[in-house]
Design a protein around this motif. Structure first.
Motif, PDB file in Angstrom:
ATOM      1  N   PHE A 204       0.833  -1.204   0.000  1.00 55.26           N
ATOM      2  CA  PHE A 204       0.000   0.000   0.000  1.00 55.26           C
ATOM      3  C   PHE A 204       0.871   1.259   0.000  1.00 55.26           C
ATOM      4  CE2 PHE A 204      -2.366   3.376   2.087  1.00 55.26           C
ATOM      5  CZ  PHE A 204      -3.600   3.324   1.451  1.00 55.26           C
ATOM      6  N   GLU A 205       1.856   1.285   0.877  1.00 58.42           N
ATOM      7  CA  GLU A 205       2.703   2.475   0.998  1.00 58.42           C
ATOM      8  C   GLU A 205       3.552   2.703  -0.242  1.00 58.42           C
ATOM      9  OE1 GLU A 205       4.895   1.874   4.556  1.00 58.42           O
ATOM     10  OE2 GLU A 205       3.155   2.113   5.887  1.00 58.42           O
ATOM     11  N   ILE A 206       4.067   1.634  -0.813  1.00 58.15           N
ATOM     12  CA  ILE A 206       4.877   1.780  -2.028  1.00 58.15           C
ATOM     13  C   ILE A 206       4.034   2.336  -3.172  1.00 58.15           C
ATOM     14  CG2 ILE A 206       6.105   0.488  -3.814  1.00 58.15           C
ATOM     15  CD1 ILE A 206       7.126  -1.377  -1.623  1.00 58.15           C
ATOM     16  N   ALA A 207       2.822   1.754  -3.353  1.00 56.43           N
ATOM     17  CA  ALA A 207       1.957   2.235  -4.429  1.00 56.43           C
ATOM     18  C   ALA A 207       1.543   3.680  -4.209  1.00 56.43           C
ATOM     19  CB  ALA A 207       0.720   1.341  -4.523  1.00 56.43           C
ATOM     20  N   LEU A 208       1.248   4.027  -2.957  1.00 55.85           N
ATOM     21  CA  LEU A 208       0.833   5.401  -2.656  1.00 55.85           C
ATOM     22  C   LEU A 208       1.963   6.384  -2.929  1.00 55.85           C
ATOM     23  CD1 LEU A 208      -1.736   6.757  -1.581  1.00 55.85           C
ATOM     24  CD2 LEU A 208      -0.732   6.676   0.707  1.00 55.85           C
ATOM     25  N   HIS A 209       3.161   5.948  -2.597  1.00 59.38           N
ATOM     26  CA  HIS A 209       4.324   6.817  -2.828  1.00 59.38           C
ATOM     27  C   HIS A 209       4.506   7.097  -4.320  1.00 59.38           C
ATOM     28  CE1 HIS A 209       8.391   8.441  -2.609  1.00 59.38           C
ATOM     29  NE2 HIS A 209       8.752   7.529  -3.506  1.00 59.38           N
ATOM     30  N   TYR A 210       4.424   6.054  -5.129  1.00 59.63           N
ATOM     31  CA  TYR A 210       4.656   6.238  -6.562  1.00 59.63           C
ATOM     32  C   TYR A 210       3.464   6.898  -7.265  1.00 59.63           C
ATOM     33  CZ  TYR A 210       9.032   3.696  -6.494  1.00 59.63           C
ATOM     34  OH  TYR A 210      10.342   3.319  -6.250  1.00 59.63           O
ATOM     35  N   GLN A 211       2.285   6.849  -6.638  1.00 60.32           N
ATOM     36  CA  GLN A 211       1.146   7.542  -7.218  1.00 60.32           C
ATOM     37  C   GLN A 211       1.171   9.030  -6.886  1.00 60.32           C
ATOM     38  OE1 GLN A 211      -1.369   6.394  -9.267  1.00 60.32           O
ATOM     39  NE2 GLN A 211      -0.116   4.540  -9.405  1.00 60.32           N
ATOM     40  N   GLY A 212       2.031   9.401  -5.947  1.00 58.46           N
ATOM     41  CA  GLY A 212       2.282  10.810  -5.651  1.00 58.46           C
ATOM     42  C   GLY A 212       1.225  11.517  -4.846  1.00 58.46           C
ATOM     43  N   GLY A 213       0.619  10.916  -3.877  1.00 60.16           N
ATOM     44  CA  GLY A 213      -0.282  11.664  -3.018  1.00 60.16           C
ATOM     45  C   GLY A 213      -1.437  10.851  -2.508  1.00 60.16           C
ATOM     46  N   LEU A 214      -2.412  11.564  -1.914  1.00 61.92           N
ATOM     47  CA  LEU A 214      -3.558  10.925  -1.287  1.00 61.92           C
ATOM     48  C   LEU A 214      -4.837  11.112  -2.090  1.00 61.92           C
ATOM     49  CD1 LEU A 214      -2.883  11.922   2.435  1.00 61.92           C
ATOM     50  CD2 LEU A 214      -2.508   9.699   1.371  1.00 61.92           C
ATOM     51  N   GLY A 215      -4.694  11.383  -3.356  1.00 65.28           N
ATOM     52  CA  GLY A 215      -5.875  11.544  -4.193  1.00 65.28           C
ATOM     53  C   GLY A 215      -6.654  10.248  -4.310  1.00 65.28           C
ATOM     54  N   GLU A 216      -7.881  10.386  -4.831  1.00 64.77           N
ATOM     55  CA  GLU A 216      -8.760   9.230  -4.943  1.00 64.77           C
ATOM     56  C   GLU A 216      -8.150   8.139  -5.811  1.00 64.77           C
ATOM     57  OE1 GLU A 216     -13.253   8.140  -6.536  1.00 64.77           O
ATOM     58  OE2 GLU A 216     -12.691  10.239  -6.178  1.00 64.77           O
ATOM     59  N   GLU A 217      -7.566   8.542  -6.926  1.00 65.21           N
ATOM     60  CA  GLU A 217      -6.960   7.543  -7.817  1.00 65.21           C
ATOM     61  C   GLU A 217      -5.758   6.872  -7.176  1.00 65.21           C
ATOM     62  OE1 GLU A 217      -4.962   7.285 -12.286  1.00 65.21           O
ATOM     63  OE2 GLU A 217      -6.020   9.100 -11.655  1.00 65.21           O
ATOM     64  N   ALA A 218      -4.950   7.678  -6.491  1.00 71.38           N
ATOM     65  CA  ALA A 218      -3.767   7.135  -5.830  1.00 71.38           C
ATOM     66  C   ALA A 218      -4.149   6.145  -4.740  1.00 71.38           C
ATOM     67  CB  ALA A 218      -2.923   8.266  -5.244  1.00 71.38           C
ATOM     68  N   CYS A 219      -5.146   6.511  -3.920  1.00 74.25           N
ATOM     69  CA  CYS A 219      -5.580   5.609  -2.846  1.00 74.25           C
ATOM     70  C   CYS A 219      -6.192   4.327  -3.409  1.00 74.25           C
ATOM     71  CB  CYS A 219      -6.600   6.330  -1.957  1.00 74.25           C
ATOM     72  SG  CYS A 219      -5.889   7.622  -0.927  1.00 74.25           S
ATOM     73  N   GLY A 220      -6.940   4.461  -4.496  1.00 74.72           N
ATOM     74  CA  GLY A 220      -7.536   3.283  -5.106  1.00 74.72           C
ATOM     75  C   GLY A 220      -6.480   2.315  -5.609  1.00 74.72           C
TER      76      GLY A 220
END
Length: 290
Positions: A204-220
């Motif tokens: 979860f943390e790795i994906a969130l980091h590379y998605q660049g933030g806490l946006g809806e798409e990033a969290c999904g």
């Protein structure tokens, strides 16, 4: 000068050919008959053992004695009653004992039926019918016919044992299902859950980091990765819980198949649940004392 093959001296082996040994064929046939007779006796002993288990479960002593007589008769007809050269007939007492009404026990005297699970009655009748047919094999092709009957008796006995196991399982008290991570659960469950949770959290943390933030798409996307990491750990834990549930009455082969699938999905979780990686009461992320 070359010796003609027609006049060459005959070569003789020091070891006589088996077909030239007087009585060799009879000895081979005798050994084959002995082997199949032993197989029949073994199948009869196994079947009688199961019938005695049924007898031991009876609340009524008369039913227990009736089933014990059946067990003794099965041993007798699969052993000393099979005599090559005999008339192949059963004594009247044995015929009576192994009759299909064995499932009635001593109901004619005490007015109740033996305590048998669903499926046991049919297997019991089949055991008696097959065993009663054993002696008649001496009138035909003993080796072939007795081999078939012994094999069928072994199969029917196994079916009876499965019916017994399933019936015993059905009367067990209902247990609440166990889930990984329950705070009052088994320590090994908590150990396995910690491993699954750590893997999911890391993904979860790795994906969130590379998605660049806490946006809806990033969290999904991060949640998707976390579930993908947790699935191979949760699935084998569920399979093991199913495999180890006695209410299913699984055969050994079925139990092993589920454990094999679980192991292929996630060996470490299977080891956690089996205690191979500690007892779950200590923090396994810390170095163990020497």
């Amino acid at each position: 000068m070359t010796t003609s093959p027609l006049t060459a001296p005959q070569q003789h082996s020091d070891t006589p050919d088996e077909t030239d040994v007087p009585g060799g064929e009879d000895q081979a046939q005798g050994a084959a008959e002995l082997a199949v007779l032993q197989r029949a006796a073994g199948a009869g002993e196994a079947a009688a053992g199961w019938v005695r288990e049924l007898a031991g479960r009876q609340g009524e002593e008369e039913h227990a004695r009736a089933l014990e007589r059946v067990a003794d008769a099965v041993v007798q007809v699969s052993g000393r009653e099979i005599i090559p050269g005999s008339d192949g007939l059963l004594a009247e007492e044995l015929r009576y004992t192994l009759a299909a009404d064995v499932v009635l026990g001593a109901s004619h005297t005490i007015g109740s039926l033996p305590e048998l699970h669903r499926g046991e009655r049919l297997a019991l009748v089949a055991v008696c019918a097959l065993a009663a047919a054993f002696p008649s094999c001496v009138l035909g092709d003993l080796e072939r016919e007795l081999t078939v009957l012994a094999g069928e008796l072994a199969c029917v006995t196994e079916a009876g044992r499965l019916a017994t196991a399933a019936g015993d399982a059905r009367v067990l008290p209902v247990r609440m299902p166990r889930t990984l991570g329950h705070e009052h659960g088994d320590p090994l469950d908590r150990l396995a859950y910690r491993r699954v949770a750590e893997s999911a959290s890391e993904s979860f943390e790795i994906a969130l980091h590379y998605q660049g933030g806490l946006g809806e798409e990033a969290c999904g996307q991060a949640l998707h990765n976390a579930l993908a990491a947790a699935g191979p750990g949760i699935a084998p834990a569920a399979l093991l819980r199913v495999a180890d549930d006695p209410a299913l009455g699984l055969e050994d082969g079925q139990w092993e198949h589920l454990h094999r699938i679980a192991t292929e999905l996630n060996l470490r979780v299977v080891e956690d649940l089996g205690g191979a990686n500690g007892n779950g009461t200590t923090d396994t992320t810390q170095p163990r004392p020497a």
